[in-house]
Write a protein that holds these residues in place. Structure first.
Motif, short mmCIF file in Angstrom:
data_model
loop_
_atom_site.label_atom_id
_atom_site.label_comp_id
_atom_site.label_asym_id
_atom_site.label_seq_id
_atom_site.Cartn_x
_atom_site.Cartn_y
_atom_site.Cartn_z
N ALA A 199 0.71 -1.03 -0.14
CA ALA A 199 0.06 0.03 -0.06
C ALA A 199 0.90 1.14 0.02
O ALA A 199 1.79 1.16 -0.68
N THR A 200 0.47 2.13 0.83
CA THR A 200 1.31 3.38 0.88
C THR A 200 2.76 3.06 1.97
O THR A 200 2.40 2.54 2.72
N GLY A 201 3.69 3.34 1.16
CA GLY A 201 4.88 2.82 2.00
C GLY A 201 5.22 3.93 3.22
O GLY A 201 5.78 3.44 4.17
N ALA A 202 4.99 5.17 3.09
CA ALA A 202 4.99 6.38 4.20
C ALA A 202 4.21 7.27 3.98
O ALA A 202 3.78 7.64 2.82
N ALA A 203 3.86 7.95 5.11
CA ALA A 203 2.90 8.95 4.83
C ALA A 203 3.17 10.06 6.33
O ALA A 203 3.79 9.54 7.25
N LEU A 204 2.71 11.15 6.24
CA LEU A 204 2.85 12.02 7.11
C LEU A 204 1.90 11.78 8.25
O LEU A 204 0.73 11.48 7.99
N LEU A 205 2.40 11.94 9.47
CA LEU A 205 1.38 11.89 10.74
C LEU A 205 1.03 13.21 10.89
O LEU A 205 1.96 13.99 11.43
N ARG A 206 0.12 13.72 10.67
CA ARG A 206 -0.69 15.18 10.91
C ARG A 206 -1.87 15.19 11.57
O ARG A 206 -2.75 14.63 11.46
N ALA A 207 -1.54 16.01 12.84
CA ALA A 207 -2.59 16.30 13.78
C ALA A 207 -3.01 14.96 14.15
O ALA A 207 -4.14 14.87 14.20
N GLY A 208 -2.15 14.03 14.38
CA GLY A 208 -2.44 12.74 15.16
C GLY A 208 -3.52 11.87 14.14
O GLY A 208 -3.78 10.81 14.49
N THR A 209 -3.45 12.26 12.50
CA THR A 209 -3.99 11.47 11.66
C THR A 209 -2.99 10.87 10.86
O THR A 209 -2.06 11.57 10.28
N CYS A 210 -2.88 9.70 10.37
CA CYS A 210 -2.03 9.03 9.45
C CYS A 210 -2.68 9.30 7.91
O CYS A 210 -3.91 9.28 7.79
N GLU A 211 -1.88 10.18 7.23
CA GLU A 211 -2.25 10.61 5.94
C GLU A 211 -2.16 9.43 5.14
O GLU A 211 -2.59 9.57 3.78
N GLY A 212 -1.48 8.16 5.22
CA GLY A 212 -1.78 7.04 4.33
C GLY A 212 -3.15 6.61 4.26
O GLY A 212 -3.56 6.21 3.26
N CYS A 213 -3.65 6.38 5.36
CA CYS A 213 -4.97 5.88 5.49
C CYS A 213 -6.17 6.56 6.04
O CYS A 213 -7.39 6.27 6.06
N ARG A 214 -5.93 7.88 6.44
CA ARG A 214 -6.97 8.86 7.05
C ARG A 214 -7.38 8.33 8.72
O ARG A 214 -8.34 8.85 8.95
#
Ligand SMILES: [Zn+2]
Length: 251
Positions: A199-214
């Protein structure tokens, strides 16, 4: 519920942030590859090719009808010529005839030939009208085919151009990616590549939310991540992508 996982891999925060660029490039490379291999309008081009075959078959049938009508017209014209020759010959004979019985027979035949000529000419008019109708139908069908061909040609040109642009974009992105990963930690990149295959290999953790899977991470997960060392690689408990922490992460 799964908890935030800590990996065996360690990498500096700067290295981990590079993963966001790599993931973004990989997403755009995939889009370019999709645009190159499955261009928009490709199915319409196939539809047009099939439609054109159908239209060509209809044209063949219409051309056959026209040819038949033209052949019939030629036969009638030939019959008219034969009858005209016969009338001319009979008229000559009548003029030079001295026998009343022969003259009567010739006059009778001339009257019959005149009726035959009139019948043939009526048939000629009817067939001429059919030839004209058929010619119009053939021309109309040819125009329909020309329109289909023109649309297909234009779309093919557009698709080829879009495919070439997508291929060039893919190559450019590939060079950008190579430049980014050239300075990266091999173990971190291998970890990313393994995850990216699913799936997504890496994503930003933004405001406590995984931007890979929301997914919004739980307070427990966030607390665990908050306590992890900066060079500890952590991943999303939901989608398994590497969570890259920045000042936007809300930790
Ligand atoms: Zn996730």
């Amino acid at each position: 519920m799964a908890a935030a996982r800590f990996d065996d891999v360690n990498a500096s925060p700067q290295q981990q942030r590079l993963l966001l660029d790599v993931a973004d490039l990989d997403r755009r490379i995939q889009q370019a590859e999709h645009a190159r291999t499955q261009p928009a309008n490709a199915s319409r081009i196939n539809e047009l090719a099939a439609l054109r075959q159908t239209q060509l078959r209809e044209l063949t049938a219409l051309t056959g009808t026209l040819d038949d009508a033209r052949a019939e017209l030629r036969r009638l014209e030939s019959d008219v010529a034969v009858v005209a020759q016969r009338r001319a010959r009979d008229a000559e004979r009548l003029a030079s005839s001295t026998n009343p019985k022969d003259a009567q027979a010739l006059e009778s035949e001339l009257a019959s030939l005149a009726r035959r000529t009139s019948d043939l000419e009526d048939q000629e008019l009817e067939v001429m009208a059919r030839v004209e109708e058929s010619e119009a139908a053939v021309a109309a069908q040819q125009a329909v085919i020309d329109a289909t061909t023109a649309e297909g040609t234009e779309l093919t040109t557009q698709v080829k151009s879009a495919m070439a642009a997508a291929a060039a974009e893919g190559e450019r992105l590939g060079r950008d990616r190579a430049a980014v990963v050239s300075g990266m930690d091999a173990a971190l990149l291998a970890d990313y590549t393994r995850r990216a295959a699913r799936a997504t290999g890496a994503a930003l953790l933004r405001a406590g939310t995984c931007e890979g899977c929301r997914m919004v991470l739980s307070g427990t997960d966030l607390a665990a991540i908050r306590q992890a060392a900066p060079d500890q690689v952590v991943s999303c408990p939901e989608c398994g992508c590497i969570l890259v922490r920045t000042e936007e992460s809300g930790l």
